[in-house]
Design an enzyme around this catalytic site. Sequence first.
Site, mmCIF file in Angstrom:
data_model
loop_
_atom_site.group_PDB
_atom_site.id
_atom_site.type_symbol
_atom_site.label_atom_id
_atom_site.label_comp_id
_atom_site.label_asym_id
_atom_site.label_seq_id
_atom_site.Cartn_x
_atom_site.Cartn_y
_atom_site.Cartn_z
ATOM 1 N N THR B 149 69.086 20.260 31.290
ATOM 2 C CA THR B 149 68.127 19.684 32.241
ATOM 3 C C THR B 149 68.789 18.433 32.839
ATOM 4 O OG1 THR B 149 66.993 18.606 30.393
ATOM 5 C CG2 THR B 149 66.013 20.622 31.238
ATOM 6 N N LYS B 175 71.137 21.482 24.145
ATOM 7 C CA LYS B 175 70.842 20.580 25.262
ATOM 8 C C LYS B 175 69.934 19.467 24.729
ATOM 9 C CE LYS B 175 67.746 20.519 27.747
ATOM 10 N NZ LYS B 175 66.555 19.598 27.761
ATOM 11 N N THR B 186 65.151 20.009 16.968
ATOM 12 C CA THR B 186 65.287 19.226 18.184
ATOM 13 C C THR B 186 65.604 20.055 19.401
ATOM 14 O OG1 THR B 186 66.367 17.396 19.255
ATOM 15 C CG2 THR B 186 67.765 18.819 18.010
ATOM 16 N N GLU B 272 69.722 10.174 28.169
ATOM 17 C CA GLU B 272 69.482 9.630 29.519
ATOM 18 C C GLU B 272 69.749 8.134 29.561
ATOM 19 O OE1 GLU B 272 65.602 10.707 30.802
ATOM 20 O OE2 GLU B 272 66.203 12.743 31.332
ATOM 21 N N ASN B 394 63.321 8.423 34.473
ATOM 22 C CA ASN B 394 62.000 8.889 34.046
ATOM 23 C C ASN B 394 60.829 8.390 34.888
ATOM 24 O OD1 ASN B 394 62.453 10.735 31.814
ATOM 25 N ND2 ASN B 394 63.618 8.991 31.041
#
Lengths: 398, 398
Positions: B149, B175, B186, B272, B394
Amino acid sequence: MKEIKYGTITTPLGFRANALCCGIKKKKDLALIYSVICANAAGVFTTNRMRAACVDIDLLNLRRGRAQAIIVNSGNANCCTGQKGKKDAWRVVSALAKQLELEKEEILVASTGVIGKFLPVDKIVRSIPDLVDGLDFNKGKEAATAIMTTDTFSKQAAMEINIAGKKVQIGAMAKGAVMIRPDMATMLCFITTDANITSTALKLALKEAVDGSFNRISVDAQMSTNDSVIILANALARNPLICKQGRNLRLFTCALTFVCQKLARMIVEDAEGATKVIRILVAGARSNKEAKQAAYAVADSLLVKTMIAGANPNWGRIPAALGAAKVDFAAEKLKIALQKQVVYRNSAPGGIKREKLIKLLKKKEVEIDINLGSGKHEYSLLSCDLTCEYVRINTAYN
Amino acid sequence: MKEIKYGTITTPLGFRANALCCGIKKKKDLALIYSVICANAAGVFTTNRMRAACVDIDLLNLRRGRAQAIIVNSGNANCCTGQKGKKDAWRVVSALAKQLELEKEEILVASTGVIGKFLPVDKIVRSIPDLVDGLDFNKGKEAATAIMTTDTFSKQAAMEINIAGKKVQIGAMAKGAVMIRPDMATMLCFITTDANITSTALKLALKEAVDGSFNRISVDAQMSTNDSVIILANALARNPLICKQGRNLRLFTCALTFVCQKLARMIVEDAEGATKVIRILVAGARSNKEAKQAAYAVADSLLVKTMIAGANPNWGRIPAALGAAKVDFAAEKLKIALQKQVVYRNSAPGGIKREKLIKLLKKKEVEIDINLGSGKHEYSLLSCDLTCEYVRINTAYN
């Protein structure tokens, strides 16, 4: 019961304050609150195991339920400083007691700022004569400014109530900004009142007010080491004594809660980097504990906080946070509304148009209403969004 | 036991893969993993109450401990989509079963992406013939890319072990990126092996490997709704059957754990916005549970994460986070080291020079060693720093 505009901690009868720069920071960093007569006193403090030296001293000095002065410094938390930190805090207390001609037991002390650095105690002690000399009933706002760290505005609130024909006033100031998710109390808040109230009743009223205000906010899920809420009640309003029970205690508690809620809201509004206040209400929980747990799971979710910051319609982050909260509910009964618009119900998206939701999320205040559908308990709290500004401030602050 | 460089899920004997763009995103978004014969299978899944439809299907289909194919889409989590979401996921499974001439029970399915949107199931079903046609042992890396993603690189690892003279291989892909603090598993991870191993032994090995890897990372304290780790073992290595106990199971589990740890570390490295990996070790705890709780309290503290991001020497945030963790310890016995330099011991600052600490904190990997001084249990985990980039991604991702 009415709010006093521009009221401060020196609004109630018989209270004085002062503030000055003693050199910990480059601006005002030391404040003093003083009652002309000894007052009944109560406090609620952090439950963090690493609590600061000043919290230990206050817990000790409050055992008798009496105090006459509170000294507060900003810029240094005097926490994680061991035996030396304790001695340093006692030196401040002793110097102030001597200057005010009081017993050490009548002094309370609070610190806020960086953790793990020794207090520049000489600077503080050297400033105490000036601090006492300048005590004045006009210096409430200055004291409120001196206790700030990264706060962008000073936080004050005051209320007036009438008890058996006597005017009773409550004044308060607080600071917040970061490391905010109190468990028993939050950051620093000092409250003065001229109410004539027993020490036991004062404790009860304070606990209830704090539970309904400071214990219902979270900025970053971080409980501070120095959280302190302290109230002094000097009885100068000459109202009939407020005791453990009855209508007058309810009235007083109500006014006190109002003042605390006002300050708690200001703390959230002025949270580091925050641009929005988020009100979260969780209903339909099996117990109060679970309602609270669910509310904090949503409030402290970084993904929910960034979603609100960006007026981002990605509401799926709310059920994801709830699902991980270890709280009992069934997905089929869960209902979630954002800005009063249902986004999730009957196990499926609520069907609100994406553009409409984005528009509603752009408002300064965001409401998240959750019904877990598994019981009758509820819990509400205030939170705020997470922005780059929070990250920027905290990568640098030391 | 040796690592296979550039190994993928198609490295073990008898596995094929393919990936294509079916139109959920503008790049590859659909992957298929296939074993030429039916394999023993096991899975570990999210404990989030709001789990996705695909997780329910996998739990059902894995009851027999057998599977032959896994289909995975990115760009849509098919979560919070109720009955329609379930039907959609079953439609994908049925279409694939038909195309591969298998039973529906032999298919596993996974989804990752936005929560609360219906799956564009027609697009997926329409692409299944091509997806199956293109199955190839050279397409492992493409499959690993299609499940991403916001990941910035694909995550793969492979190991080789020798069991009674037979070469046994393990290949894996995962991922990560965000919503990462697994409790039982996870995000998405798929593992293939040609090991000949009973379904019970496979389950035991997978559980142990996941507990030692994916269950020890946290990016943002957010447990996902779609976490899935699935392993297929097709026995083509023809090694003597690995059963419940014994040396061979230990060897296999060890290799599997190594593969999972490698992927878990990659997930943290590629979190991220993250610029640094933080390794936290809590020792001296009264129990494993308390060691874990303390480690996560530090790992998930926004103030610790931003402190590391800024190479900020404000270490007091670590004891503050520990003190709030509801874990038993005494401040006098607590010891904290940052990059092996003691910053707190005997209730006082460790005395390391500020400039030296800043320099050490600028490294890409930061180690926080904590000793609670109240017992013999310990726990370690991996975390990462928090930067504006996380917030930026985000506030926008939807």
